[in-house]
Motif scaffolding. Structure first.
Motif, PDB file in Angstrom:
ATOM      1  N   ALA A 106       0.966  -1.366   0.186  1.00  0.00           N
ATOM      2  CA  ALA A 106       0.090  -0.253  -0.019  1.00  0.00           C
ATOM      3  C   ALA A 106       0.961   1.285  -0.009  1.00  0.00           C
ATOM      4  O   ALA A 106       1.830   1.506   0.611  1.00  0.00           O
ATOM      5  CB  ALA A 106      -0.805   0.029   1.270  1.00  0.00           C
ATOM      6  N   GLY A 107       0.588   2.183  -0.887  1.00  0.00           N
ATOM      7  CA  GLY A 107       1.365   3.427  -0.846  1.00  0.00           C
ATOM      8  C   GLY A 107       1.816   3.321  -2.470  1.00  0.00           C
ATOM      9  O   GLY A 107       1.491   2.695  -3.164  1.00  0.00           O
ATOM     10  N   PRO A 108       2.852   4.223  -2.460  1.00  0.00           N
ATOM     11  CA  PRO A 108       3.486   4.727  -3.875  1.00  0.00           C
ATOM     12  C   PRO A 108       4.298   3.399  -4.435  1.00  0.00           C
ATOM     13  O   PRO A 108       4.992   3.014  -3.727  1.00  0.00           O
ATOM     14  CB  PRO A 108       4.264   5.866  -3.695  1.00  0.00           C
ATOM     15  N   ASN A 109       4.019   3.090  -5.619  1.00  0.00           N
ATOM     16  CA  ASN A 109       4.902   2.024  -6.287  1.00  0.00           C
ATOM     17  C   ASN A 109       5.222   2.588  -7.641  1.00  0.00           C
ATOM     18  O   ASN A 109       4.258   3.159  -8.104  1.00  0.00           O
ATOM     19  CB  ASN A 109       3.888   0.800  -6.293  1.00  0.00           C
ATOM     20  N   GLN A 110       6.541   2.572  -7.888  1.00  0.00           N
ATOM     21  CA  GLN A 110       7.017   3.169  -9.072  1.00  0.00           C
ATOM     22  C   GLN A 110       7.588   1.856 -10.201  1.00  0.00           C
ATOM     23  O   GLN A 110       8.086   0.986  -9.989  1.00  0.00           O
ATOM     24  CB  GLN A 110       8.467   3.655  -8.820  1.00  0.00           C
ATOM     25  N   GLY A 111       7.202   2.406 -11.437  1.00  0.00           N
ATOM     26  CA  GLY A 111       7.458   1.790 -12.628  1.00  0.00           C
ATOM     27  C   GLY A 111       8.067   2.676 -13.784  1.00  0.00           C
ATOM     28  O   GLY A 111       7.626   3.764 -13.683  1.00  0.00           O
ATOM     29  N   GLN A 112       8.719   2.174 -14.667  1.00  0.00           N
ATOM     30  CA  GLN A 112       9.305   3.245 -15.640  1.00  0.00           C
ATOM     31  C   GLN A 112       9.215   2.391 -17.086  1.00  0.00           C
ATOM     32  O   GLN A 112       9.386   1.271 -17.214  1.00  0.00           O
ATOM     33  CB  GLN A 112      10.536   3.836 -15.245  1.00  0.00           C
ATOM     34  N   TYR A 113       9.249   3.284 -17.996  1.00  0.00           N
ATOM     35  CA  TYR A 113       9.621   3.005 -19.435  1.00  0.00           C
ATOM     36  C   TYR A 113      10.579   3.952 -19.995  1.00  0.00           C
ATOM     37  O   TYR A 113      10.375   5.266 -20.070  1.00  0.00           O
ATOM     38  CB  TYR A 113       8.217   3.040 -20.102  1.00  0.00           C
ATOM     39  N   ALA A 114      11.630   3.251 -20.762  1.00  0.00           N
ATOM     40  CA  ALA A 114      12.515   4.216 -21.505  1.00  0.00           C
ATOM     41  C   ALA A 114      12.144   4.382 -23.016  1.00  0.00           C
ATOM     42  O   ALA A 114      11.832   3.390 -23.671  1.00  0.00           O
ATOM     43  CB  ALA A 114      13.942   3.701 -21.213  1.00  0.00           C
ATOM     44  N   PHE A 115      12.415   5.364 -23.285  1.00  0.00           N
ATOM     45  CA  PHE A 115      12.093   5.972 -24.767  1.00  0.00           C
ATOM     46  C   PHE A 115      12.938   7.119 -25.319  1.00  0.00           C
ATOM     47  O   PHE A 115      13.787   7.628 -24.645  1.00  0.00           O
ATOM     48  CB  PHE A 115      10.515   6.240 -25.047  1.00  0.00           C
ATOM     49  N   SER A 116      12.956   7.257 -26.445  1.00  0.00           N
ATOM     50  CA  SER A 116      13.766   8.400 -27.072  1.00  0.00           C
ATOM     51  C   SER A 116      13.120   8.857 -28.317  1.00  0.00           C
ATOM     52  O   SER A 116      12.195   8.419 -28.910  1.00  0.00           O
ATOM     53  CB  SER A 116      15.024   8.397 -27.436  1.00  0.00           C
ATOM     54  N   ILE A 117      13.032  10.323 -28.490  1.00  0.00           N
ATOM     55  CA  ILE A 117      12.398  10.738 -29.555  1.00  0.00           C
ATOM     56  C   ILE A 117      13.461  11.212 -30.775  1.00  0.00           C
ATOM     57  O   ILE A 117      14.333  11.836 -30.711  1.00  0.00           O
ATOM     58  CB  ILE A 117      11.711  12.258 -29.332  1.00  0.00           C
ATOM     59  N   ASP A 118      13.261  10.256 -31.940  1.00  0.00           N
ATOM     60  CA  ASP A 118      14.269  10.594 -32.914  1.00  0.00           C
ATOM     61  C   ASP A 118      13.416  11.427 -34.024  1.00  0.00           C
ATOM     62  O   ASP A 118      12.629  10.995 -34.626  1.00  0.00           O
ATOM     63  CB  ASP A 118      14.561   9.155 -33.572  1.00  0.00           C
ATOM     64  N   LEU A 119      13.751  12.569 -34.276  1.00  0.00           N
ATOM     65  CA  LEU A 119      13.302  13.423 -34.989  1.00  0.00           C
ATOM     66  C   LEU A 119      13.214  12.989 -36.451  1.00  0.00           C
ATOM     67  O   LEU A 119      11.918  13.217 -37.205  1.00  0.00           O
ATOM     68  CB  LEU A 119      13.672  14.976 -34.911  1.00  0.00           C
ATOM     69  N   ALA A 120      14.129  12.531 -37.010  1.00  0.00           N
ATOM     70  CA  ALA A 120      14.129  12.027 -38.275  1.00  0.00           C
ATOM     71  C   ALA A 120      13.192  11.010 -38.610  1.00  0.00           C
ATOM     72  O   ALA A 120      12.486  11.296 -39.695  1.00  0.00           O
ATOM     73  CB  ALA A 120      15.495  11.527 -38.663  1.00  0.00           C
TER      74      ALA A 120
END
Length: 176
Positions: free
Chosen positions: A47-61
């Motif tokens: 119970a309480g805050p639990n964290q997860g993540q996702y990595a990405f990058s923005i390739d303008l081309a």
């Protein structure tokens, strides 16, 4: 007195026009979407805050295709929409709130809270988050890996199993 009141809107419009003309051109605005970014919170969860993540990058081309020009870079960026979809059978019922932040590997750029929802709608499996209007994302999105961090505040322990979410984001990028 009435003459002054009538001139104020005209003066304000003239000032806005002057500021826009002096900006030297603001660049070209593009809409870029991140769809179905999967974030898994591995159990046991408490119970309480639990964290997860996702990595990405923005390739303008690749994002801009034919509109991309060599040397183009992100001049300004903002988040226009953020949606979280619960990808498991538990829905939003066992969650108190959601907070979405962006971070990068650049130690000179701080993690930014970009969207949140509290309280969450019950009996639903998706929610549009409220956006943080002051979040300027150009430095975060300009180069390298960006980390999408989801804080899910659980109402109760989930000692077995995991929680799965999909996140959809729409960014507005101004390039020069």
């Amino acid at each position: 007195m009435h003459l002054i009141n009538k001139k104020i809107p005209v003066l304000a419009l003239a000032l806005v026009g002057l500021l826009c003309a002096c900006s030297g051109g603001s660049g070209v605005v593009h809409t870029v979407q991140l769809k179905n970014a999967e974030i898994v919170l591995e159990g046991p969860l408490f119970a309480g805050p639990n964290q997860g993540q996702y990595a990405f990058s923005i390739d303008l081309a690749s994002e801009l295709g034919d509109q991309f020009q060599e040397g183009m870079q992100i001049n300004a960026a903002s988040l226009k929409s953020a949606e979280v979809i619960v990808a498991d059978s538990l829905g939003l019922n066992h969650l108190n709130s959601l907070v979405l932040s962006l971070a990068s590997d650049n130690p000179e750029v701080s993690m930014l809270e970009v969207a949140f929802k509290n309280p969450l709608p019950k009996e639903s499996s998706s929610v549009a988050l409220d956006l943080a209007p002051e979040a300027e994302l150009d430095e975060l999105l300009r180069d390298g890996t960006v980390y999408l961090v989801l804080d899910a505040d659980l109402a109760e322990d989930l000692l077995e199993g995991s929680r799965k979410f999909q996140v959809n984001l729409t960014f507005e990028l101004t390039t020069k």
